[in-house]
Scaffold this motif. Structure first.
Motif, short mmCIF file in Angstrom:
data_model
loop_
_atom_site.label_atom_id
_atom_site.label_comp_id
_atom_site.label_asym_id
_atom_site.label_seq_id
_atom_site.Cartn_x
_atom_site.Cartn_y
_atom_site.Cartn_z
N ILE A 12 34.58 -38.64 26.44
CA ILE A 12 33.20 -38.63 25.65
C ILE A 12 33.44 -39.68 24.43
O ILE A 12 34.40 -39.98 24.33
N THR A 13 32.11 -39.95 23.71
CA THR A 13 32.20 -40.83 22.67
C THR A 13 31.83 -39.80 21.39
O THR A 13 30.68 -39.15 21.60
N ILE A 14 32.61 -40.42 20.51
CA ILE A 14 32.24 -39.32 19.10
C ILE A 14 30.96 -40.04 18.46
O ILE A 14 31.17 -41.20 18.38
N PRO A 15 29.77 -39.36 18.34
CA PRO A 15 28.80 -40.18 17.75
C PRO A 15 29.07 -40.94 16.31
O PRO A 15 29.94 -40.21 15.70
N ALA A 16 28.39 -41.89 16.04
CA ALA A 16 28.70 -42.74 15.13
C ALA A 16 28.86 -42.09 13.86
O ALA A 16 29.67 -42.14 12.83
N GLU A 17 27.51 -41.07 13.56
CA GLU A 17 27.43 -40.55 12.26
C GLU A 17 28.43 -39.63 12.07
O GLU A 17 28.96 -39.25 10.97
N ILE A 18 29.11 -38.90 13.04
CA ILE A 18 30.47 -38.12 12.79
C ILE A 18 31.47 -38.98 12.39
O ILE A 18 32.47 -38.40 11.62
N ARG A 19 31.68 -40.13 13.26
CA ARG A 19 32.85 -40.76 12.98
C ARG A 19 32.81 -41.30 11.30
O ARG A 19 33.85 -41.22 10.63
N LYS A 20 31.70 -41.81 11.05
CA LYS A 20 31.60 -42.30 9.65
C LYS A 20 31.74 -41.13 8.63
O LYS A 20 32.63 -41.22 7.73
N ALA A 21 31.01 -40.07 8.90
CA ALA A 21 31.11 -38.93 7.94
C ALA A 21 32.59 -38.47 7.90
O ALA A 21 33.25 -38.12 6.73
N LEU A 22 33.61 -38.62 8.96
CA LEU A 22 34.88 -38.15 8.67
C LEU A 22 36.00 -39.09 8.60
O LEU A 22 37.10 -38.92 8.36
N GLY A 23 35.48 -40.33 8.57
CA GLY A 23 36.43 -41.52 8.37
C GLY A 23 37.28 -41.75 9.45
O GLY A 23 38.42 -42.32 9.42
N ILE A 24 36.75 -41.42 10.88
CA ILE A 24 37.54 -41.60 11.87
C ILE A 24 37.73 -43.22 12.47
O ILE A 24 36.60 -43.76 12.48
N LYS A 25 38.92 -43.65 12.55
CA LYS A 25 39.13 -44.97 12.86
C LYS A 25 39.64 -45.14 14.17
O LYS A 25 40.35 -44.42 14.92
N GLU A 26 39.53 -46.49 14.81
CA GLU A 26 40.15 -46.73 16.04
C GLU A 26 41.28 -46.60 16.07
O GLU A 26 42.02 -47.13 15.20
N GLY A 27 42.09 -45.90 17.14
CA GLY A 27 43.55 -46.05 17.34
C GLY A 27 44.12 -44.55 16.65
O GLY A 27 45.28 -44.33 16.85
N GLU A 28 43.04 -43.79 16.03
CA GLU A 28 43.58 -42.39 15.24
C GLU A 28 43.84 -41.47 16.83
O GLU A 28 43.31 -41.81 17.62
N ILE A 29 44.70 -40.63 16.41
CA ILE A 29 45.20 -39.71 17.21
C ILE A 29 44.36 -38.46 17.06
O ILE A 29 44.73 -38.00 15.77
N LEU A 30 43.87 -37.80 17.85
CA LEU A 30 42.96 -36.67 17.63
C LEU A 30 43.61 -35.59 18.49
O LEU A 30 44.13 -35.79 19.52
N GLU A 31 43.55 -34.18 17.91
CA GLU A 31 43.91 -33.08 18.83
C GLU A 31 42.83 -32.36 19.18
O GLU A 31 41.74 -32.25 18.26
N VAL A 32 42.76 -31.86 20.41
CA VAL A 32 41.89 -31.29 21.07
C VAL A 32 42.30 -29.81 21.45
O VAL A 32 43.38 -29.67 22.13
N SER A 33 41.32 -28.74 21.02
CA SER A 33 41.75 -27.51 21.39
C SER A 33 40.44 -26.59 21.48
O SER A 33 39.40 -26.97 21.53
N LEU A 34 40.80 -25.34 22.08
CA LEU A 34 39.64 -24.57 22.33
C LEU A 34 39.60 -23.65 21.35
O LEU A 34 40.56 -22.80 21.05
N GLU A 35 38.45 -22.97 20.92
CA GLU A 35 38.35 -21.78 20.03
C GLU A 35 36.99 -20.95 20.73
O GLU A 35 36.01 -21.51 20.61
N GLY A 36 37.43 -20.14 21.62
CA GLY A 36 36.51 -19.29 22.26
C GLY A 36 35.85 -20.43 23.22
O GLY A 36 36.58 -21.03 24.39
N ASP A 37 34.45 -20.61 23.39
CA ASP A 37 33.96 -21.50 24.21
C ASP A 37 33.61 -22.67 23.60
O ASP A 37 32.52 -23.55 24.08
N LYS A 38 34.24 -23.10 22.24
CA LYS A 38 34.01 -24.29 21.59
C LYS A 38 35.18 -25.13 21.71
O LYS A 38 36.27 -24.61 21.77
#
Length: 76
Positions: A12-38
């Motif tokens: 998936i691609t993280i939408p630009a407005e979300i990346r900008k709001a959180l300051g996510i940069k190319e090469g960052e390592i993100l953690e993916v988890s589940l919370e119920g069905d989210k």
């Protein structure tokens, strides 16, 4: 809220407005988890180990640091 599509490689691609709001940069390592069905995506909480400069670093030290970093990324 942005909308994204899952590719045939299940990426998936993280939408630009979300990346900008959180300051996510190319090469960052993100953690993916589940919370119920989210699906929750957040920055990895661990601090990456850094080599101290100002001294000679042996190739063995560099290789060891790379191996440790790869293990952290793979969750080992």
């Amino acid at each position: 809220m942005g909308i994204t599509k899952v590719t045939r490689n299940y990426q998936i691609t993280i939408p630009a407005e979300i990346r900008k709001a959180l300051g996510i940069k190319e090469g960052e390592i993100l953690e993916v988890s589940l919370e119920g069905d989210k699906i929750v995506i957040q920055r990895l909480k661990k601090q990456r180990k850094r080599l101290k400069l100002g001294r000679n670093i042996t190739p063995e030290e560099i290789e060891k640091s790379i191996e440790e970093g790869m293990k952290e990324c793979m969750g080992s």
